[in-house]
Design a protein around this motif. Sequence first.
Motif, short mmCIF file in Angstrom:
data_model
loop_
_atom_site.label_atom_id
_atom_site.label_comp_id
_atom_site.label_asym_id
_atom_site.label_seq_id
_atom_site.Cartn_x
_atom_site.Cartn_y
_atom_site.Cartn_z
N MET A 1 14.02 10.10 -29.36
CA MET A 1 13.12 10.57 -28.31
C MET A 1 13.26 9.67 -27.10
SD MET A 1 8.96 10.63 -28.26
CE MET A 1 8.92 8.88 -28.57
N LYS A 2 13.57 10.21 -25.94
CA LYS A 2 13.66 9.44 -24.73
C LYS A 2 12.39 9.64 -23.94
CE LYS A 2 16.48 8.72 -20.60
NZ LYS A 2 17.64 9.18 -19.83
N LYS A 3 11.72 8.54 -23.62
CA LYS A 3 10.46 8.63 -22.89
C LYS A 3 10.59 7.84 -21.60
CE LYS A 3 6.62 8.53 -25.07
NZ LYS A 3 5.48 8.03 -25.83
N ARG A 4 10.26 8.48 -20.47
CA ARG A 4 10.22 7.80 -19.19
C ARG A 4 8.77 7.72 -18.79
NH1 ARG A 4 14.70 11.40 -18.35
NH2 ARG A 4 13.29 12.88 -17.38
N ILE A 5 8.19 6.52 -18.81
CA ILE A 5 6.76 6.41 -18.63
C ILE A 5 6.38 5.29 -17.69
CG2 ILE A 5 6.21 7.39 -20.87
CD1 ILE A 5 6.06 4.70 -22.04
N ILE A 6 5.16 5.36 -17.21
CA ILE A 6 4.61 4.28 -16.40
C ILE A 6 3.34 3.83 -17.05
CG2 ILE A 6 5.65 5.01 -14.22
CD1 ILE A 6 3.15 6.46 -13.54
N SER A 7 3.02 2.55 -16.91
CA SER A 7 1.85 2.02 -17.60
C SER A 7 0.57 2.55 -17.00
CB SER A 7 1.85 0.49 -17.52
OG SER A 7 1.58 0.07 -16.20
N ALA A 8 -0.46 2.54 -17.80
CA ALA A 8 -1.77 3.00 -17.32
C ALA A 8 -2.20 2.19 -16.11
CB ALA A 8 -2.79 2.86 -18.44
N PHE A 9 -1.96 0.90 -16.15
CA PHE A 9 -2.37 0.05 -15.05
C PHE A 9 -1.66 0.44 -13.77
CE2 PHE A 9 -4.06 -3.62 -13.03
CZ PHE A 9 -3.07 -4.13 -12.20
N SER A 10 -0.34 0.66 -13.85
CA SER A 10 0.44 1.02 -12.67
C SER A 10 -0.01 2.35 -12.11
CB SER A 10 1.93 1.08 -13.02
OG SER A 10 2.37 -0.18 -13.48
N ALA A 210 9.83 10.68 -34.20
CA ALA A 210 9.84 10.67 -32.74
C ALA A 210 11.23 10.90 -32.18
CB ALA A 210 9.28 9.34 -32.24
N GLU A 211 12.25 10.67 -32.99
CA GLU A 211 13.63 10.83 -32.53
C GLU A 211 13.96 12.27 -32.20
OE1 GLU A 211 18.18 9.92 -34.20
OE2 GLU A 211 16.40 9.34 -35.38
N TYR A 212 13.23 13.21 -32.82
CA TYR A 212 13.60 14.62 -32.69
C TYR A 212 12.58 15.44 -31.91
CZ TYR A 212 16.89 13.14 -36.26
OH TYR A 212 17.87 12.46 -36.95
N VAL A 213 11.72 14.78 -31.15
CA VAL A 213 10.75 15.50 -30.33
C VAL A 213 10.67 14.89 -28.94
CG1 VAL A 213 9.32 16.23 -32.29
CG2 VAL A 213 8.79 14.10 -31.09
N ASP A 214 10.23 15.68 -27.99
CA ASP A 214 9.91 15.20 -26.65
C ASP A 214 8.39 15.17 -26.53
OD1 ASP A 214 12.62 15.05 -25.79
OD2 ASP A 214 12.61 17.22 -25.48
N VAL A 215 7.87 14.06 -26.03
CA VAL A 215 6.42 13.90 -25.91
C VAL A 215 6.00 14.07 -24.46
CG1 VAL A 215 4.51 12.28 -26.16
CG2 VAL A 215 6.28 12.39 -27.92
#
Length: 355
Positions: A1-10, A210-215
């Motif tokens: 699973m590849k996740k591109r995220i930003i922190s809650a604080f940011s 998690a490897e086989y799903v997009d969140v």
Amino acid sequence: MKKRIISAFSLVCALAIMFDYSLDAQQYTDIEEDADTTATAGVVTATTLDLASLEDLSVTDSAAIATAKSLGDIYGYENIGICTVSEGNLNIRETASSDGKLVGKFPANAACEIISTEGEWSYIKSGEVEGYVSSEYLLSGDEAWDKALELAQYVATSNTGGLRVRVEPNTDCEIIYQLADGEEVPILDNTQDDEWIKVDVDGDEGYVSAEYVDVDLSLTTAMTLTEARYGAGVSDVRMAVCDFALQYVGNRYVWGGTSLTNGVDCSGFTMQVMAQFGVYLSHSSRAQANEGTAISTSELKPGDLIFYGRGSTINHVAIYIGGGQIVHASNKRDGIKISNYMYRTPLKCVRVLYD
């Protein structure tokens, strides 16, 4: 699973800066408008944030509240609207009139793009549906943005065929379901950042790798009334059954429920729909599987029943509506919905309508 995220604080800091800037700019919004700017006082839209700059971020902070894609999903609306009906669905009509042709159903708390407002009616686009709704039941402006953040829920989307749903978070336990590529299921217990994600499959709990799903974060949208496609030779009664069932899409799922309007479970849904056409079924998917004639998937016609299960034990039932689709009471998040009939592997198909 590849996740591109930003922190809650940011994210909070970014939104705070944009909100502060928009307030400072309020005095100019009434006298000057730039065609390339969509930010107005107190409102932050996707175009005011540089989403492209987030594409290369790769963070696994468990406190993160959005993926870059999800941020675009939620704030991609330039003029977001949220349905505020207390129960059931808001009708979407072809024209701005209570007599207008019904073209879709807008569930409570679903999101839309408000394209224009004409008196007491608003023209919206939600999912694949466009049409008019009563503005009385539509939240807009700052309140709608706030509500969108409150309503967004994490979902896991299968990115492989035959995604295995297991009874425990490991590969040594029983496989209880297999989900089709592209099937979306709600995430439970804030496990979206875990190696094994807990999900809800038609009211039953399980784990996926998690490897086989997009969140992603997701907001519900409207449902079109033309999603059922009837094949040649389909009788009027079968079409009537499907049309009757489809009018309840978006209504609540309640385990043990039997009310099409106030809450129903999967077998309660099929039981009540079929009762309208003189077919009386038990309030149990396992029992219903033996209350008709078994058929193969190649023999399916609209109005036939399809059964699914955990292992070899039947625990879910749906109504086939043609075009490779079913309508069923799925889970608490989605309620009564339309799915691909192969979203899980069917265990049995049964005919209870004879024409």
